[in-house]
Write a protein that holds these residues in place. Structure first.
Motif, short mmCIF file in Angstrom:
data_model
loop_
_atom_site.label_atom_id
_atom_site.label_comp_id
_atom_site.label_asym_id
_atom_site.label_seq_id
_atom_site.Cartn_x
_atom_site.Cartn_y
_atom_site.Cartn_z
N ILE A 39 0.87 -1.18 0.00
CA ILE A 39 0.00 0.00 0.00
C ILE A 39 0.90 1.23 0.00
O ILE A 39 1.57 1.52 1.00
N ALA A 40 0.95 1.89 -1.13
CA ALA A 40 1.82 3.05 -1.32
C ALA A 40 1.02 4.32 -1.09
O ALA A 40 0.02 4.56 -1.77
N THR A 41 1.48 5.14 -0.15
CA THR A 41 0.74 6.36 0.19
C THR A 41 1.35 7.60 -0.43
O THR A 41 0.77 8.68 -0.33
N ARG A 52 11.74 9.10 -5.58
CA ARG A 52 11.63 8.15 -4.46
C ARG A 52 10.62 7.06 -4.77
O ARG A 52 10.85 5.88 -4.47
N ILE A 53 9.49 7.42 -5.36
CA ILE A 53 8.48 6.43 -5.73
C ILE A 53 9.06 5.45 -6.75
O ILE A 53 8.91 4.24 -6.62
N LYS A 54 9.76 5.98 -7.75
CA LYS A 54 10.39 5.13 -8.76
C LYS A 54 11.42 4.20 -8.12
O LYS A 54 11.49 3.01 -8.45
N MET A 55 12.21 4.71 -7.19
CA MET A 55 13.22 3.89 -6.52
C MET A 55 12.56 2.73 -5.78
O MET A 55 13.00 1.58 -5.87
N HIS A 56 11.46 2.99 -5.08
CA HIS A 56 10.75 1.93 -4.36
C HIS A 56 10.17 0.91 -5.33
O HIS A 56 10.24 -0.30 -5.09
#
Length: 186
Positions: A39-41, A52-56
């Protein structure tokens, strides 16, 4: 772990808490033959957040595991009907969720926001095998008494306390090393 379990993981920015949480999620899913959900907030509000989202996302792709990703900036409790006792959920991260709820619901009281988030976490926990909640430690930084920062930190601090009280396990990650704060063996 036969009952729904709540695990809380905190640490400073870039402490390794998300990596630890992902590895723990995979371990639990492998041991219990469960499905992995993320679950990505985070909301891609600027270039740094987009990176940061791309890295995750890239990090999860390298794990050779099938993650089902749910992008949900607020109202995470709405996801509960999608899960069952064969699911391991990783919520990353509470800090961002609190930020989103705090600024998207400006007409609500801080207590109302706190209760909604905590109730949502409880709903998710009771619908899955294991819920792992990741959050940042923001309490060691200098706190400026402003109309935004202090209420935000107080809200986050109260949520940390409530979640850890209910959690079976709690970890603080420093320098990539998890330190068990609560719970027996995992």
């Amino acid at each position: 772990m036969t009952t729904p379990t709540l695990v809380f993981i905190s640490g400073g920015v870039r402490s390794g808490k998300s990596s630890y949480a992902e590895n723990l999620s995979i371990q639990i899913a492998d041991e219990t033959n469960s499905h992995l959900h993320y679950i990505a907030t985070g909301v891609p509000s600027d270039q740094e957040m987009e990176e940061r989202i791309k890295m995750h996302k890239d990090q999860r792709l390298t794990q050779n595991k099938k993650w089902i990703t749910w992008e949900k900036a607020d109202g995470i409790g709405e996801l509960a009907p999608h899960f069952n006792h064969r699911d391991v959920l990783l919520l990353d991260c509470l800090t961002t969720l609190v930020n989103n709820e705090f600024f998207l619901n400006t007409g609500e009281t801080v207590d109302c926001i706190e209760n909604r988030i905590f109730t949502s976490i409880e709903r998710l926990q009771h619908k899955c095998h294991t819920l792992i909640v990741v959050s940042n430690e923001v309490f060691f930084d200098t706190t400026y008494d402003t109309k935004l920062v202090l209420p935000y930190k107080k809200l986050l601090g109260r949520l940390h306390q409530r979640i850890v009280k209910q959690a079976s396990y709690a970890f603080r990650v420093e320098f990539g090393t998890p330190i068990k704060m609560k719970g027996d063996s995992l």
